[in-house]
Design a protein around this motif. Structure first.
Motif, PDB file in Angstrom:
ATOM      1  N   PHE A  41       0.850  -1.193   0.000  1.00 23.39           N
ATOM      2  CA  PHE A  41       0.000   0.000   0.000  1.00 23.39           C
ATOM      3  C   PHE A  41       0.886   1.244   0.000  1.00 23.39           C
ATOM      4  O   PHE A  41       1.743   1.398   0.842  1.00 23.39           O
ATOM      5  CB  PHE A  41      -0.899   0.043   1.254  1.00 23.39           C
ATOM      6  N   LYS A  42       0.676   2.127  -0.939  1.00 20.24           N
ATOM      7  CA  LYS A  42       1.451   3.359  -0.997  1.00 20.24           C
ATOM      8  C   LYS A  42       0.631   4.551  -0.523  1.00 20.24           C
ATOM      9  O   LYS A  42       1.157   5.540  -0.077  1.00 20.24           O
ATOM     10  CB  LYS A  42       1.954   3.607  -2.428  1.00 20.24           C
ATOM     11  N   ASN A  43      -0.680   4.439  -0.677  1.00 18.78           N
ATOM     12  CA  ASN A  43      -1.568   5.510  -0.229  1.00 18.78           C
ATOM     13  C   ASN A  43      -2.603   4.924   0.714  1.00 18.78           C
ATOM     14  O   ASN A  43      -3.257   3.948   0.373  1.00 18.78           O
ATOM     15  CB  ASN A  43      -2.279   6.161  -1.418  1.00 18.78           C
ATOM     16  N   THR A  44      -2.734   5.486   1.867  1.00 20.11           N
ATOM     17  CA  THR A  44      -3.704   4.968   2.824  1.00 20.11           C
ATOM     18  C   THR A  44      -4.492   6.115   3.440  1.00 20.11           C
ATOM     19  O   THR A  44      -3.996   7.227   3.572  1.00 20.11           O
ATOM     20  CB  THR A  44      -3.023   4.182   3.960  1.00 20.11           C
ATOM     21  N   GLU A  45      -5.720   5.809   3.810  1.00 22.90           N
ATOM     22  CA  GLU A  45      -6.568   6.816   4.448  1.00 22.90           C
ATOM     23  C   GLU A  45      -6.345   6.785   5.957  1.00 22.90           C
ATOM     24  O   GLU A  45      -6.285   5.721   6.564  1.00 22.90           O
ATOM     25  CB  GLU A  45      -8.036   6.545   4.119  1.00 22.90           C
ATOM     26  N   TRP A  46      -6.240   7.985   6.528  1.00 25.43           N
ATOM     27  CA  TRP A  46      -6.068   8.130   7.968  1.00 25.43           C
ATOM     28  C   TRP A  46      -6.993   9.228   8.468  1.00 25.43           C
ATOM     29  O   TRP A  46      -7.316  10.159   7.723  1.00 25.43           O
ATOM     30  CB  TRP A  46      -4.636   8.530   8.320  1.00 25.43           C
ATOM     31  N   LYS A  47      -7.378   9.120   9.726  1.00 22.73           N
ATOM     32  CA  LYS A  47      -8.106  10.200  10.390  1.00 22.73           C
ATOM     33  C   LYS A  47      -7.095  10.990  11.209  1.00 22.73           C
ATOM     34  O   LYS A  47      -6.524  10.477  12.163  1.00 22.73           O
ATOM     35  CB  LYS A  47      -9.192   9.640  11.309  1.00 22.73           C
ATOM     36  N   PHE A  48      -6.863  12.228  10.805  1.00 21.57           N
ATOM     37  CA  PHE A  48      -5.944  13.103  11.518  1.00 21.57           C
ATOM     38  C   PHE A  48      -6.748  14.126  12.331  1.00 21.57           C
ATOM     39  O   PHE A  48      -7.902  14.399  12.033  1.00 21.57           O
ATOM     40  CB  PHE A  48      -5.012  13.828  10.555  1.00 21.57           C
ATOM     41  N   ILE A  49      -6.102  14.681  13.326  1.00 21.63           N
ATOM     42  CA  ILE A  49      -6.746  15.663  14.203  1.00 21.63           C
ATOM     43  C   ILE A  49      -6.006  16.994  14.116  1.00 21.63           C
ATOM     44  O   ILE A  49      -4.794  17.052  14.317  1.00 21.63           O
ATOM     45  CB  ILE A  49      -6.751  15.174  15.673  1.00 21.63           C
ATOM     46  N   SER A  50      -6.738  18.064  13.798  1.00 19.58           N
ATOM     47  CA  SER A  50      -6.131  19.393  13.722  1.00 19.58           C
ATOM     48  C   SER A  50      -5.964  19.967  15.125  1.00 19.58           C
ATOM     49  O   SER A  50      -6.425  19.386  16.112  1.00 19.58           O
ATOM     50  CB  SER A  50      -6.985  20.323  12.866  1.00 19.58           C
ATOM     51  N   LYS A  51      -5.342  21.109  15.212  1.00 21.42           N
ATOM     52  CA  LYS A  51      -5.045  21.735  16.508  1.00 21.42           C
ATOM     53  C   LYS A  51      -6.314  22.027  17.311  1.00 21.42           C
ATOM     54  O   LYS A  51      -6.324  21.900  18.539  1.00 21.42           O
ATOM     55  CB  LYS A  51      -4.256  23.031  16.291  1.00 21.42           C
ATOM     56  N   ASN A  52      -7.396  22.385  16.615  1.00 21.36           N
ATOM     57  CA  ASN A  52      -8.642  22.723  17.325  1.00 21.36           C
ATOM     58  C   ASN A  52      -9.488  21.492  17.657  1.00 21.36           C
ATOM     59  O   ASN A  52     -10.598  21.615  18.171  1.00 21.36           O
ATOM     60  CB  ASN A  52      -9.466  23.735  16.524  1.00 21.36           C
ATOM     61  N   GLY A  53      -8.957  20.289  17.334  1.00 20.25           N
ATOM     62  CA  GLY A  53      -9.649  19.055  17.697  1.00 20.25           C
ATOM     63  C   GLY A  53     -10.547  18.493  16.618  1.00 20.25           C
ATOM     64  O   GLY A  53     -11.114  17.411  16.784  1.00 20.25           O
ATOM     65  N   SER A  54     -10.704  19.220  15.496  1.00 21.88           N
ATOM     66  CA  SER A  54     -11.560  18.719  14.420  1.00 21.88           C
ATOM     67  C   SER A  54     -10.857  17.593  13.657  1.00 21.88           C
ATOM     68  O   SER A  54      -9.633  17.576  13.531  1.00 21.88           O
ATOM     69  CB  SER A  54     -11.934  19.849  13.461  1.00 21.88           C
ATOM     70  N   GLU A  55     -11.672  16.667  13.151  1.00 24.41           N
ATOM     71  CA  GLU A  55     -11.130  15.499  12.443  1.00 24.41           C
ATOM     72  C   GLU A  55     -10.995  15.796  10.953  1.00 24.41           C
ATOM     73  O   GLU A  55     -11.865  16.405  10.351  1.00 24.41           O
ATOM     74  CB  GLU A  55     -12.041  14.301  12.665  1.00 24.41           C
ATOM     75  N   VAL A  56      -9.870  15.357  10.395  1.00 23.50           N
ATOM     76  CA  VAL A  56      -9.608  15.548   8.972  1.00 23.50           C
ATOM     77  C   VAL A  56      -9.275  14.197   8.356  1.00 23.50           C
ATOM     78  O   VAL A  56      -8.351  13.518   8.809  1.00 23.50           O
ATOM     79  CB  VAL A  56      -8.421  16.511   8.730  1.00 23.50           C
ATOM     80  N   LEU A  57     -10.037  13.788   7.355  1.00 25.40           N
ATOM     81  CA  LEU A  57      -9.755  12.532   6.666  1.00 25.40           C
ATOM     82  C   LEU A  57      -8.732  12.816   5.570  1.00 25.40           C
ATOM     83  O   LEU A  57      -8.948  13.690   4.727  1.00 25.40           O
ATOM     84  CB  LEU A  57     -11.031  11.951   6.072  1.00 25.40           C
ATOM     85  N   VAL A  58      -7.609  12.082   5.600  1.00 25.06           N
ATOM     86  CA  VAL A  58      -6.536  12.364   4.649  1.00 25.06           C
ATOM     87  C   VAL A  58      -6.095  11.100   3.924  1.00 25.06           C
ATOM     88  O   VAL A  58      -6.300   9.981   4.390  1.00 25.06           O
ATOM     89  CB  VAL A  58      -5.309  12.996   5.347  1.00 25.06           C
ATOM     90  N   ASP A  59      -5.468  11.319   2.777  1.00 25.68           N
ATOM     91  CA  ASP A  59      -4.800  10.260   2.033  1.00 25.68           C
ATOM     92  C   ASP A  59      -3.306  10.484   2.230  1.00 25.68           C
ATOM     93  O   ASP A  59      -2.786  11.557   1.916  1.00 25.68           O
ATOM     94  CB  ASP A  59      -5.175  10.347   0.549  1.00 25.68           C
ATOM     95  N   LEU A  60      -2.612   9.476   2.767  1.00 20.34           N
ATOM     96  CA  LEU A  60      -1.227   9.644   3.199  1.00 20.34           C
ATOM     97  C   LEU A  60      -0.268   8.826   2.348  1.00 20.34           C
ATOM     98  O   LEU A  60      -0.472   7.634   2.135  1.00 20.34           O
ATOM     99  CB  LEU A  60      -1.102   9.223   4.671  1.00 20.34           C
TER     100      LEU A  60
END
Length: 208
Positions: free
Chosen positions: A123-142
């Motif tokens: 797998f070269k690209n995977t989806e992750w749930k990241f958390i921004s400084k204000n606590g909001s969730e960001v779905l990203v491709d890593l």
């Protein structure tokens, strides 16, 4: 005297060597600084993609402007101070650590999980749930790329991060609309079948 001259020549030689070494060191420092500057300019030139670099242990070395905007951290808050996993959803990271530990028959946790999972089974690209400084969730491709020195030893990583939250929201909305449309069509089909049934009944009664 000959001894005095010899000592004088030796001192000049040592000073010359020191000057040459110092000059080489300064030139190397300037070259590295220029490379860092070029890299930072390149990373900041990339639009829509967040770039974060770390050392081999996950300590953040640099982040570009896109990453600052996405995660709402300033570079000065992270560079050299925080590990990459500050961005991870802790529950997701824990689950994937257990998964990889079981699959690889060895204990894997923390930053090692991010790197291992991102290259697991090709797998070269995977989806992750990241958390921004204000606590909001960001779905990203890593995406993860190794940084190696001249001896091909791993000295760090480059993380390429794309925000796919909007994409997922659009896909979810589209699926919901398709589902609703299918339901409406199904209801209309039932109405047509009912009308046909009633029409056949009326026709039968009239003919008899």
């Amino acid at each position: 005297s000959i001894m005095t001259s010899t000592i004088y020549i030796l001192i000049i030689f040592i000073l010359s060597v020191k000057i040459i070494f110092l000059s080489f060191y300064i030139m190397r420092m300037i070259k590295n600084a220029e490379d860092d500057h070029v890299n930072k300019q390149f990373y900041n030139f990339i639009k829509g993609v967040s770039i974060i670099t770390t050392d081999a242990y996950g300590t953040i070395k640099s982040i570009n402007k896109e990453a600052e905007r996405l995660f709402q951290y300033k570079a000065s808050e992270l560079n050299g101070k925080e590990n990459f996993i500050i961005l991870n959803n802790k529950n997701e990271l824990k689950k994937r650590s257990k998964y990889l530990s079981k699959k690889n028959h060895m204990h894997i946790e923390g930053f090692e999980t991010v790197v291992t999972y991102s290259n697991f089974n090709g797998f070269k690209n995977t989806e992750w749930k990241f958390i921004s400084k204000n606590g909001s969730e960001v779905l990203v491709d890593l995406s993860v790329c190794n940084i190696e020195d001249k001896k091909l030893s791993k000295i760090g990583y480059i993380f390429s991060i794309k925000n796919i939250s909007n994409k997922v929201n659009v896909e979810t909305q589209l699926k919901n609309e398709i589902h609703n449309l299918y339901k409406k069509l199904n209801d209309k089909s039932k109405e047509v079948l009912l009308l046909n049934s009633e029409l056949r009944t009326v026709t039968y009664n009239l003919s008899h």
